[in-house]
Motif scaffolding. Structure first.
Motif, PDB file in Angstrom:
ATOM      1  N   THR A 152       0.833  -1.207   0.000  1.00 14.10           N
ATOM      2  CA  THR A 152       0.000   0.000   0.000  1.00 14.10           C
ATOM      3  C   THR A 152       0.863   1.250   0.000  1.00 14.10           C
ATOM      4  O   THR A 152       0.580   2.216  -0.726  1.00 14.10           O
ATOM      5  CB  THR A 152      -0.929   0.008   1.227  1.00 14.10           C
ATOM      6  N   SER A 166       3.999   1.637  -1.117  1.00 11.86           N
ATOM      7  CA  SER A 166       4.725   1.840  -2.381  1.00 11.86           C
ATOM      8  C   SER A 166       3.784   2.288  -3.505  1.00 11.86           C
ATOM      9  O   SER A 166       4.121   3.199  -4.278  1.00 11.86           O
ATOM     10  CB  SER A 166       5.440   0.558  -2.783  1.00 11.86           C
ATOM     11  N   THR A 167       2.603   1.666  -3.594  1.00 10.24           N
ATOM     12  CA  THR A 167       1.667   2.061  -4.654  1.00 10.24           C
ATOM     13  C   THR A 167       1.090   3.448  -4.411  1.00 10.24           C
ATOM     14  O   THR A 167       0.889   4.224  -5.353  1.00 10.24           O
ATOM     15  CB  THR A 167       0.532   1.031  -4.764  1.00 10.24           C
ATOM     16  N   ASP A 188       3.655   6.039  -5.460  1.00  8.06           N
ATOM     17  CA  ASP A 188       3.687   6.187  -6.920  1.00  8.06           C
ATOM     18  C   ASP A 188       2.499   7.000  -7.428  1.00  8.06           C
ATOM     19  O   ASP A 188       2.650   7.869  -8.293  1.00  8.06           O
ATOM     20  CB  ASP A 188       3.687   4.808  -7.584  1.00  8.06           C
ATOM     21  N   ALA A 212      -4.479   3.103  -6.353  1.00  4.79           N
ATOM     22  CA  ALA A 212      -3.487   2.158  -5.841  1.00  4.79           C
ATOM     23  C   ALA A 212      -4.087   0.801  -5.491  1.00  4.79           C
ATOM     24  O   ALA A 212      -3.366  -0.091  -5.037  1.00  4.79           O
ATOM     25  CB  ALA A 212      -2.815   2.748  -4.596  1.00  4.79           C
ATOM     26  N   PRO A 227      -3.104  -3.474  -7.495  1.00  2.00           N
ATOM     27  CA  PRO A 227      -2.156  -4.494  -7.012  1.00  2.00           C
ATOM     28  C   PRO A 227      -2.534  -5.061  -5.650  1.00  2.00           C
ATOM     29  O   PRO A 227      -2.249  -6.236  -5.365  1.00  2.00           O
ATOM     30  CB  PRO A 227      -0.819  -3.745  -6.956  1.00  2.00           C
TER      31      PRO A 227
END
Length: 327
Positions: free
Chosen positions: A213, A215-216, A219, A248, A251
């Motif tokens: 969570t 990292s996405t 981004d 997000a 993924p």
């Protein structure tokens, strides 16, 4: 949408057919007729009893015909000797002569209860900490959240389980010893009896969702449309939760689908650690007892849940991300 759903259902059916074929071959054909008869008949088996077992299991017929009888029994039922095995028929156990489908159905509520509670806990805490770490990127809150996630994901369940039982049950007395109760009988006992396994599963699975969570979200927060939303004066809550988090989610849902499929197939180590009689424990006992029909039933059921979870994930992509074109 309908065409996509039909294609995916046909693909799921084809994969399950291949799984059942491989499983049938490994457990029956590759094991050899003598091994199957010996496991079914037991130690004190006379030649007459061996012949009866061979006839009841259809071992005298060609291999493809045996498989056709097995696969058709799942959808229409079949007769095994003098017994009538109703839909869905997965055979009878070699160990206790019980209907495999009924045994799996009896163990299913325990595994489902374990999976539901664990998913709610590790999704809530994992995603929450991940969003918080992304919002406070580079600050102390971010480092504490990611460090806690890394630490919690380092200990395996067979270490955490006995440790938690010793600490919270035997020493402090804060929790009851894990035990499954029917939800319809007493919801409070149902939750309290599974709280400790839920916490263990949450501790292990949460780490993945915190890192994923974070990292996405980081981004997505660097995208141009997010900066535009901030420039327009939208509140931080609206930007982070309504817009950035939705971008997000893809993924996260992908990983969640895999985890749910695994949990619904039976958490073997968790159920063994806490002595919970679910599908995972059933898989262990079927292996130790060399119970071929029970092993086959567990494999087919596990594959079905895994494929169903992935199908639901594919359908959710269209809800989460409008850019996805299912047609």
């Amino acid at each position: 949408m309908l065409r996509f759903l039909v294609r995916r259902l046909l693909g799921v059916a084809a994969i399950l057919l291949v799984v059942s074929l491989i499983t049938f071959y490994l457990f029956f054909a590759a094991s050899g007729e003598d091994s199957v008869v010996r496991l079914s008949c037991g130690k004190n088996c006379t030649p007459e009893m061996r012949e009866t077992v061979r006839h009841n299991l259809g071992l005298t017929k060609p291999l493809l015909e045996q498989y056709w009888i097995f696969i058709s029994g799942i959808f229409a039922g079949r007769n095994i000797g003098e017994k009538t095995c109703n839909f869905p028929c997965l055979g009878y156990s070699f160990a206790n002569n019980q209907n495999v489908s009924h045994t799996v159905a009896d163990r299913f509520p325990t595994t489902v209860s374990l999976a539901i509670g664990a998913v709610v806990l590790f999704m809530t805490l994992g995603i929450g900490l991940g969003i918080l770490a992304a919002m406070r990127r580079g600050k102390k809150t971010d480092k504490v959240a990611t460090g806690f996630a890394l630490l919690s994901g380092s200990a395996p369940i067979y270490v955490l389980g006995p440790l938690f039982i010793y600490l919270f049950v035997q020493q402090l007395g804060w929790m009851d010893r894990p035990q499954y109760h029917q939800f319809t009988d007493d919801p409070f006992q149902w939750a309290s009896g599974l709280l400790l396994p839920w916490i263990c599963l949450m501790t292990i699975h949460m780490a993945m969702y915190v890192r994923l969570t974070r990292s996405t979200m980081v981004d997505v927060l660097s995208e141009d449309y997010v900066r535009t939303l901030k420039a327009k004066g939208l509140s931080g809550r609206s930007v982070y939760i309504k817009h950035a988090f939705r971008g997000a989610l893809s993924p996260i849902v992908t990983v969640l689908g895999v985890d749910i499929g695994v949990l619904m197939s039976g958490t073997i180590i968790t159920e063994s650690t806490f002595s919970l009689h679910g599908i995972g424990m059933l898989a262990v006992t079927s292996v130790t007892d060399s119970d071929l029909p029970m092993m086959m039933g567990v494999v087919v059921i596990a594959a079905s849940f895994t494929m169903l979870a992935n199908l639901v994930v594919d359908l959710l992509y269209a809800v989460i991300d409008p850019r996805v074109r299912l047609s």
